[in-house]
Scaffold this motif. Structure first.
Motif, PDB file in Angstrom:
ATOM      1  N   TYR A  26      -7.167  60.691 -41.198  1.00 19.36           N
ATOM      2  CA  TYR A  26      -8.755  60.937 -41.654  1.00 19.36           C
ATOM      3  C   TYR A  26      -8.616  61.088 -42.962  1.00 19.36           C
ATOM      4  O   TYR A  26      -7.787  61.888 -43.811  1.00 19.36           O
ATOM      5  CB  TYR A  26      -9.020  62.092 -40.746  1.00 19.36           C
ATOM      6  CG  TYR A  26      -9.674  61.675 -39.445  1.00 19.36           C
ATOM      7  CD1 TYR A  26      -9.189  61.248 -38.591  1.00 19.36           C
ATOM      8  CD2 TYR A  26     -10.994  61.960 -39.296  1.00 19.36           C
ATOM      9  CE1 TYR A  26      -9.412  60.917 -37.384  1.00 19.36           C
ATOM     10  CE2 TYR A  26     -11.393  61.640 -37.925  1.00 19.36           C
ATOM     11  CZ  TYR A  26     -10.768  61.027 -36.942  1.00 19.36           C
ATOM     12  OH  TYR A  26     -11.176  60.458 -35.815  1.00 19.36           O
ATOM     13  N   VAL A  27      -9.361  60.288 -43.821  1.00 14.86           N
ATOM     14  CA  VAL A  27      -9.532  60.419 -45.315  1.00 14.86           C
ATOM     15  C   VAL A  27     -10.699  60.312 -45.668  1.00 14.86           C
ATOM     16  O   VAL A  27     -11.713  59.765 -45.291  1.00 14.86           O
ATOM     17  CB  VAL A  27      -8.817  58.708 -45.755  1.00 14.86           C
ATOM     18  CG1 VAL A  27      -8.796  58.908 -47.333  1.00 14.86           C
ATOM     19  CG2 VAL A  27      -7.336  58.646 -45.440  1.00 14.86           C
ATOM     20  N   PHE A  28     -10.996  61.277 -46.740  1.00 19.70           N
ATOM     21  CA  PHE A  28     -12.363  61.318 -47.514  1.00 19.70           C
ATOM     22  C   PHE A  28     -12.315  60.666 -48.523  1.00 19.70           C
ATOM     23  O   PHE A  28     -11.723  61.073 -49.566  1.00 19.70           O
ATOM     24  CB  PHE A  28     -12.485  62.816 -47.573  1.00 19.70           C
ATOM     25  CG  PHE A  28     -13.967  63.182 -48.133  1.00 19.70           C
ATOM     26  CD1 PHE A  28     -15.049  63.731 -47.434  1.00 19.70           C
ATOM     27  CD2 PHE A  28     -14.302  63.256 -49.521  1.00 19.70           C
ATOM     28  CE1 PHE A  28     -16.288  63.919 -47.725  1.00 19.70           C
ATOM     29  CE2 PHE A  28     -15.361  63.522 -49.929  1.00 19.70           C
ATOM     30  CZ  PHE A  28     -16.446  64.056 -49.069  1.00 19.70           C
ATOM     31  N   ASP A  29     -13.148  59.514 -48.478  1.00 24.52           N
ATOM     32  CA  ASP A  29     -13.314  58.573 -49.980  1.00 24.52           C
ATOM     33  C   ASP A  29     -14.661  59.417 -50.464  1.00 24.52           C
ATOM     34  O   ASP A  29     -15.607  58.755 -50.058  1.00 24.52           O
ATOM     35  CB  ASP A  29     -13.193  57.419 -49.613  1.00 24.52           C
ATOM     36  CG  ASP A  29     -13.603  56.294 -50.926  1.00 24.52           C
ATOM     37  OD1 ASP A  29     -13.865  57.121 -51.803  1.00 24.52           O
ATOM     38  OD2 ASP A  29     -13.359  55.257 -50.809  1.00 24.52           O
ATOM     39  N   GLY A  30     -14.587  60.203 -51.631  1.00 24.92           N
ATOM     40  CA  GLY A  30     -15.926  60.797 -51.850  1.00 24.92           C
ATOM     41  C   GLY A  30     -16.630  59.769 -52.877  1.00 24.92           C
ATOM     42  O   GLY A  30     -17.906  60.165 -53.243  1.00 24.92           O
ATOM     43  N   THR A  31     -16.102  58.803 -53.475  1.00 26.39           N
ATOM     44  CA  THR A  31     -16.431  57.985 -54.252  1.00 26.39           C
ATOM     45  C   THR A  31     -16.638  56.454 -53.604  1.00 26.39           C
ATOM     46  O   THR A  31     -15.986  55.573 -54.194  1.00 26.39           O
ATOM     47  CB  THR A  31     -16.055  58.007 -55.621  1.00 26.39           C
ATOM     48  OG1 THR A  31     -14.638  57.639 -55.601  1.00 26.39           O
ATOM     49  CG2 THR A  31     -16.385  59.273 -56.235  1.00 26.39           C
ATOM     50  N   LEU A  32     -17.416  56.082 -52.852  1.00 28.94           N
ATOM     51  CA  LEU A  32     -17.358  54.777 -51.991  1.00 28.94           C
ATOM     52  C   LEU A  32     -17.548  53.711 -53.008  1.00 28.94           C
ATOM     53  O   LEU A  32     -16.693  52.568 -52.809  1.00 28.94           O
ATOM     54  CB  LEU A  32     -18.513  54.905 -50.970  1.00 28.94           C
ATOM     55  CG  LEU A  32     -18.467  53.859 -49.968  1.00 28.94           C
ATOM     56  CD1 LEU A  32     -17.382  53.784 -49.152  1.00 28.94           C
ATOM     57  CD2 LEU A  32     -19.778  54.101 -49.023  1.00 28.94           C
ATOM     58  N   GLY A  33     -18.370  53.689 -53.856  1.00 23.72           N
ATOM     59  CA  GLY A  33     -18.947  52.678 -54.725  1.00 23.72           C
ATOM     60  C   GLY A  33     -18.901  51.109 -53.857  1.00 23.72           C
ATOM     61  O   GLY A  33     -19.380  51.199 -53.055  1.00 23.72           O
ATOM     62  N   GLY A  34     -18.247  50.071 -54.473  1.00 20.04           N
ATOM     63  CA  GLY A  34     -18.205  48.819 -53.949  1.00 20.04           C
ATOM     64  C   GLY A  34     -17.150  49.029 -52.649  1.00 20.04           C
ATOM     65  O   GLY A  34     -16.865  47.778 -52.345  1.00 20.04           O
ATOM     66  N   ALA A  35     -16.513  49.828 -52.220  1.00 21.32           N
ATOM     67  CA  ALA A  35     -15.601  50.042 -51.075  1.00 21.32           C
ATOM     68  C   ALA A  35     -14.431  49.412 -51.321  1.00 21.32           C
ATOM     69  O   ALA A  35     -13.805  49.166 -50.190  1.00 21.32           O
ATOM     70  CB  ALA A  35     -16.551  49.422 -49.724  1.00 21.32           C
ATOM     71  N   GLY A  36     -14.049  49.079 -52.498  1.00 22.55           N
ATOM     72  CA  GLY A  36     -12.822  48.599 -52.975  1.00 22.55           C
ATOM     73  C   GLY A  36     -11.643  49.167 -52.568  1.00 22.55           C
ATOM     74  O   GLY A  36     -10.741  48.605 -51.577  1.00 22.55           O
ATOM     75  N   HIS A  37     -11.672  50.598 -52.766  1.00 23.90           N
ATOM     76  CA  HIS A  37     -10.533  51.215 -52.188  1.00 23.90           C
ATOM     77  C   HIS A  37     -10.584  51.555 -50.756  1.00 23.90           C
ATOM     78  O   HIS A  37      -9.402  51.689 -49.902  1.00 23.90           O
ATOM     79  CB  HIS A  37     -10.293  52.662 -52.857  1.00 23.90           C
ATOM     80  CG  HIS A  37      -9.946  52.770 -54.311  1.00 23.90           C
ATOM     81  ND1 HIS A  37     -10.841  52.708 -55.477  1.00 23.90           N
ATOM     82  CD2 HIS A  37      -8.798  52.439 -54.925  1.00 23.90           C
ATOM     83  CE1 HIS A  37     -10.476  52.704 -56.378  1.00 23.90           C
ATOM     84  NE2 HIS A  37      -8.963  52.396 -56.415  1.00 23.90           N
ATOM     85  N   THR A  38     -11.777  51.707 -50.280  1.00 22.44           N
ATOM     86  CA  THR A  38     -11.960  52.025 -48.971  1.00 22.44           C
ATOM     87  C   THR A  38     -11.578  50.969 -47.863  1.00 22.44           C
ATOM     88  O   THR A  38     -10.816  51.453 -46.866  1.00 22.44           O
ATOM     89  CB  THR A  38     -13.546  52.192 -48.629  1.00 22.44           C
ATOM     90  OG1 THR A  38     -14.325  52.922 -49.669  1.00 22.44           O
ATOM     91  CG2 THR A  38     -13.838  53.102 -47.254  1.00 22.44           C
ATOM     92  N   VAL A  39     -11.699  49.627 -48.284  1.00 25.70           N
ATOM     93  CA  VAL A  39     -11.233  48.571 -47.389  1.00 25.70           C
ATOM     94  C   VAL A  39      -9.844  48.730 -47.257  1.00 25.70           C
ATOM     95  O   VAL A  39      -9.147  48.862 -45.934  1.00 25.70           O
ATOM     96  CB  VAL A  39     -11.412  47.272 -48.163  1.00 25.70           C
ATOM     97  CG1 VAL A  39     -10.737  46.057 -47.493  1.00 25.70           C
ATOM     98  CG2 VAL A  39     -12.998  46.795 -48.244  1.00 25.70           C
ATOM     99  N   GLU A  40      -8.931  49.021 -48.075  1.00 26.86           N
ATOM    100  CA  GLU A  40      -7.478  49.078 -48.081  1.00 26.86           C
ATOM    101  C   GLU A  40      -7.181  50.273 -47.387  1.00 26.86           C
ATOM    102  O   GLU A  40      -6.017  50.362 -46.748  1.00 26.86           O
ATOM    103  CB  GLU A  40      -6.935  48.990 -49.472  1.00 26.86           C
ATOM    104  CG  GLU A  40      -7.231  47.693 -50.189  1.00 26.86           C
ATOM    105  CD  GLU A  40      -6.730  46.429 -49.307  1.00 26.86           C
ATOM    106  OE1 GLU A  40      -5.966  46.271 -48.567  1.00 26.86           O
ATOM    107  OE2 GLU A  40      -7.850  45.316 -49.188  1.00 26.86           O
ATOM    108  N   ILE A  41      -7.805  51.439 -47.741  1.00 28.71           N
ATOM    109  CA  ILE A  41      -7.379  52.686 -46.996  1.00 28.71           C
ATOM    110  C   ILE A  41      -7.537  52.596 -45.539  1.00 28.71           C
ATOM    111  O   ILE A  41      -6.819  52.667 -44.708  1.00 28.71           O
ATOM    112  CB  ILE A  41      -8.377  53.768 -47.466  1.00 28.71           C
ATOM    113  CG1 ILE A  41      -7.899  54.160 -49.008  1.00 28.71           C
ATOM    114  CG2 ILE A  41      -8.029  55.059 -46.738  1.00 28.71           C
ATOM    115  CD1 ILE A  41      -8.709  55.230 -49.656  1.00 28.71           C
ATOM    116  N   ILE A  42      -8.914  51.774 -45.207  1.00 28.34           N
ATOM    117  CA  ILE A  42      -8.868  51.552 -43.699  1.00 28.34           C
ATOM    118  C   ILE A  42      -7.872  51.043 -42.970  1.00 28.34           C
ATOM    119  O   ILE A  42      -7.227  51.061 -42.039  1.00 28.34           O
ATOM    120  CB  ILE A  42     -10.296  50.861 -43.385  1.00 28.34           C
ATOM    121  CG1 ILE A  42     -11.694  51.671 -43.971  1.00 28.34           C
ATOM    122  CG2 ILE A  42     -10.566  50.171 -41.902  1.00 28.34           C
ATOM    123  CD1 ILE A  42     -12.800  51.210 -43.610  1.00 28.34           C
TER     124      ILE A  42
END
Ligand SMILES: C[S@@+](CC[C@H](N)C(=O)[O-])C[C@H]1O[C@@H](n2cnc3c(N)ncnc32)[C@H](O)[C@@H]1O
Length: 314
Positions: A26-42
């Motif tokens: 479970y990861v808290f991405d506190g600065t979603l922005g354009g979801a660039g990091h989020t996509v790869e974390i997922i």
């Protein structure tokens, strides 16, 4: 951080490497922005893990949801302040988490499309709020602060050498009317900085004042401090927190906060015994801040000032 309107995630490979995520995390991405990091974390934690993606800007959250497409089922997106990490997780009934990412600063959307006056290169109305719910806008701040308060703000949050002259020029301008736009603000700043110093090595003359006003409007440094403190509390043992900062004021807070978890005694050197009682609860993973390489800076100039620091809870 971006070209052509699309936000390019900064230090992406390094963030993934140092967070050391696995399926089910479970990861808290506190600065979603354009979801660039989020996509790869997922991709690293799916299908059993989840990302809690947070951003203060509501339009950003809507756009990120679209961008995630079918990956959205592995994420919970929330329009909130990352400093509320404890409440956010409590409301979601999530106890401890395995990773936290804070990628501070501005997204390409905020700079290029939001129309909120973040850029000294555009003529827009003065707003500079990341979200809609925080206190003063830049317009309200610049048209209401006293000369002393402005000077203090520019010095503390912009490390601006000409704080005094610029704040005086703002007060003089206000005698004739309100400062309405970023263009007017840039003109006032340019007029208050001596010719030779105006376009020196330290970049655009308005850069530091814009940074200071933005930090003040959004209470950025307070939010960062709170998020690191509360975030560290909710990390599971072995969980890691990664923070990417973009200027020295942010980096100093990250560095000092992380150090405080390493058990390093902070008693004055002349104390015969330790009274601060600091205990080691964290291990710093990045001995030195991780910087982007030449190739990344060439491809994405906005990554130039980025510094990544990572801590692990023990
Ligand atoms: C540099 S961008 C993040 C980019 C993202 N990592 C990506 O790769 O697409 C920073 C984002 O953090 C958001 N932000 C800034 N301060 C915040 C806060 N206190 N709480 C939540 N979001 C915040 C901004 O609105 C912006 O969208």
């Amino acid at each position: 951080m971006g070209t052509g309107g699309f936000h390019i995630p900064v230090l992406l490979n390094e963030v993934l490497y140092y967070l050391g995520l696995k399926k089910g995390d479970y990861v808290f991405d506190g600065t979603l922005g354009g979801a660039g990091h989020t996509v790869e974390i997922i991709k690293a934690i799916a299908p059993t893990g989840k990302v809690i993606g947070v951003d203060l800007n509501s339009q950003t959250v809507r756009t990120a949801a679209k961008r995630l497409g079918s990956l959205l089922r592995f994420a919970i997106l929330i329009n909130d302040n990352f400093a509320n990490i404890k409440n956010i997780l409590k409301e979601l009934n999530i106890g401890k988490i395995n990773g936290i990412l804070l990628d501070l600063g501005l997204s390409s959307y905020l700079i290029e499309e939001s129309g909120r006056g973040f850029s000294y290169l555009k003529n827009e109305k003065l707003d500079m709020r990341f979200g809609d719910s925080v206190g003063l806008t830049a317009y309200e701040l610049l048209n209401s602060y006293s000369q002393g308060d402005l000077e203090d703000l520019f010095r503390r949050f912009g490390e601006e050498l000409y704080s005094k002259g610029i704040s005086k020029a703002i007060i003089d301008y206000r005698k004739k009317g309100k400062i309405n736009t970023t263009g007017e603000l840039v003109q006032i700043i340019e007029g208050a900085i001596p010719g030779k110093a105006r376009y020196g090595k330290s970049g655009h003359p308005a850069k530091r004042v814009f940074q200071a006003v933005r930090i003040g409007v959004n209470r950025e440094l307070d939010n960062l401090q709170e998020a690191i403190k509360d975030g560290f509390d909710v990390l599971s043992s072995g969980g890691r927190m990664a923070v990417i900062s973009y200027h020295s004021l942010e980096d100093r807070i990250v560095k000092r906060s992380f150090l405080s978890y390493t058990g390093k005694c902070i008693c004055p050197p002349d104390f015969p015994v330790c009274v601060c009682g600091r205990k080691k609860t964290g291990r710093i993973i990045t001995k030195k801040a991780v910087r982007p390489g030449e190739k990344e800076v060439m491809e994405n100039p906005r990554s130039k000032s980025a510094k990544l620091r990572v801590i692990e809870k023990i």
